[in-house]
Motif scaffolding. Structure first.
Motif, PDB file in Angstrom:
ATOM      1  N   THR A  34       2.358  -3.590  -5.879  1.00  0.00           N
ATOM      2  CA  THR A  34       2.743  -4.438  -4.793  1.00  0.00           C
ATOM      3  C   THR A  34       2.575  -3.543  -3.358  1.00  0.00           C
ATOM      4  OG1 THR A  34       4.925  -3.896  -5.045  1.00  0.00           O
ATOM      5  CG2 THR A  34       4.270  -5.960  -6.070  1.00  0.00           C
ATOM      6  N   ALA A  59      -0.090  -0.962 -12.494  1.00  0.00           N
ATOM      7  CA  ALA A  59      -0.278   0.465 -11.787  1.00  0.00           C
ATOM      8  C   ALA A  59       0.956   0.766 -11.061  1.00  0.00           C
ATOM      9  CB  ALA A  59      -1.557   0.731 -11.214  1.00  0.00           C
ATOM     10  N   TRP A  68       5.880   4.116 -12.406  1.00  0.00           N
ATOM     11  CA  TRP A  68       7.007   3.247 -12.266  1.00  0.00           C
ATOM     12  C   TRP A  68       6.964   2.320 -13.412  1.00  0.00           C
ATOM     13  CZ3 TRP A  68      11.613   3.946 -10.689  1.00  0.00           C
ATOM     14  CH2 TRP A  68      12.552   3.174 -10.854  1.00  0.00           C
ATOM     15  N   LEU A  77      10.132  -6.322  -8.192  1.00  0.00           N
ATOM     16  CA  LEU A  77       9.115  -5.317  -7.914  1.00  0.00           C
ATOM     17  C   LEU A  77       8.645  -5.874  -6.581  1.00  0.00           C
ATOM     18  CD1 LEU A  77       7.470  -5.319 -11.471  1.00  0.00           C
ATOM     19  CD2 LEU A  77       8.860  -3.237 -10.390  1.00  0.00           C
ATOM     20  N   ILE A 129      12.690   3.480  -4.591  1.00  0.00           N
ATOM     21  CA  ILE A 129      12.123   3.087  -3.484  1.00  0.00           C
ATOM     22  C   ILE A 129      10.935   4.097  -3.082  1.00  0.00           C
ATOM     23  CG2 ILE A 129      12.565   2.657  -1.081  1.00  0.00           C
ATOM     24  CD1 ILE A 129      15.081   1.543  -1.754  1.00  0.00           C
ATOM     25  N   LEU A 130       9.632   3.497  -2.520  1.00  0.00           N
ATOM     26  CA  LEU A 130       8.645   4.226  -2.279  1.00  0.00           C
ATOM     27  C   LEU A 130       8.146   3.703  -1.055  1.00  0.00           C
ATOM     28  CD1 LEU A 130       6.226   6.057  -3.118  1.00  0.00           C
ATOM     29  CD2 LEU A 130       4.854   4.174  -4.104  1.00  0.00           C
ATOM     30  N   ILE A 146      10.052  -1.594  -3.413  1.00  0.00           N
ATOM     31  CA  ILE A 146      11.112  -1.502  -4.365  1.00  0.00           C
ATOM     32  C   ILE A 146      11.152  -1.969  -5.435  1.00  0.00           C
ATOM     33  CG2 ILE A 146      13.859  -2.518  -4.409  1.00  0.00           C
ATOM     34  CD1 ILE A 146      13.474  -3.268  -1.163  1.00  0.00           C
TER      35      ILE A 146
END
Ligand code: BT5
Length: 259
Positions: A34, A59, A68, A77, A129-130, A146
């Motif tokens: 996402t 992915a 993840w 997601l 969290i990215l 998230i």
């Protein structure tokens, strides 16, 4: 406005995902990541508060190229596009806070924020969290991804022992659409604050919810490993650590490990 009164965006036909006014939702049954979808939308000019939500990622990414893991239909997601001048560290913290508050409101569970932004229940990670910062033509664009473990058995899913889920902690499943609606409501309210007080307000709440606050930790970083007691945060969101010799250390980047 409460989540139940919002307009809902119809998704796959099975679930209504509620979104507050001013937010745009793109729901995908399955995707790669996402964060990549949100990045493409951001670069194509999508509005602030655009959200990409998926039931499955082929992915899904963590930081530093890590993976993840999320079984289909079991997690939340999502990635949010924010167009703000606010430093990304505060936007990330705001999202961690939103997750902690949404978990409390929906389940009654107490979660904490492992600096800088993992969400923990007890010693285990329930949400990662990215954050990725993009820029084009001097425009600030941040994508905050998230990944929240909702209804899953971490060991069966292949998630490391350091992970947990809401259903494992509660002993029952949680309605993902309700949790999603509450999360966006919390984020919407926090984003509505004016910029300056926004940073102070976020920092204060973030500090109050710090994982292992007043406790001894180890911090792994590029330089020498640090040991100390977690004291709080600096005004820029760095970690303040009291070393055994009494010295106050500020850590800008590192991994906090509980002792
Ligand atoms: C993170 O990375 O914690 C950030 C994860 C962000 C995931 C979301 S999902 C929506 C959006 N789209 C994406 O592609 N990503 C974002 P990091 O701190 O690097 O943690 C990754 C590490 O956590 C892995 O190396 C595993 O050890 C562990 N891990 C993997 N899956 C996990 C899970 N579901 N729960 C807990 N730990 C997990």
């Amino acid at each position: 406005m409460s989540a139940s009164t919002w307009t809902s965006t119809k998704s796959s036909g099975a679930t209504d995902w509620p979104v507050p006014p001013g937010w745009t939702l793109h729901y995908l049954p399955t995707t790669g990541s996402t964060n990549d979808d949100a990045r493409s939308l951001a670069l194509a000019g999508c509005p602030d508060r655009t959200v990409v939500l998926a039931d499955e990622q082929r992915a899904g990414r963590g930081r530093l190229g890590r993976r993840w893991i999320a079984p289909r239909g079991a997690s939340l997601l999502l990635s949010i596009v924010l167009r703000r001048k606010t430093p990304s560290v505060f936007l990330t913290a705001l999202c961690s806070l939103g997750v902690v508050e949404a978990i409390a409101e929906t389940t009654g569970l107490t979660a904490r924020i492992k600096w800088p932004n993992d969400v923990m229940i007890g010693p285990k990670k329930v949400c990662g969290i990215l954050t990725e910062v993009l820029s084009r033509d001097d425009q600030a664009m941040t994508v905050v991804g998230i990944g929240l473990n909702v209804n899953l058995e971490p060991m069966v899913a292949g998630i490391p022992e350091s992970g947990t889920s809401l259903s494992l902690e509660l002993g029952r499943d949680v309605e993902r659409a309700t949790l999603f609606g509450v999360l966006l409501a919390r984020l919407d309210a926090a984003l509505a604050l004016a910029d300056r007080s926004f940073e102070d307000a976020i920092r204060g709440r973030w500090e109050a919810l710090l994982w292992r606050r007043s406790q001894a930790v180890r911090v792994d970083q590029d330089g020498p490993t640090l040991y100390g007691v977690v004291e709080g945060l600096t005004s820029s969101g760095a970690l303040r650590l009291r070393a055994p010799d009494g010295e106050l250390i500020e850590v800008a980047i590192g991994d906090v490990i509980g002792l």
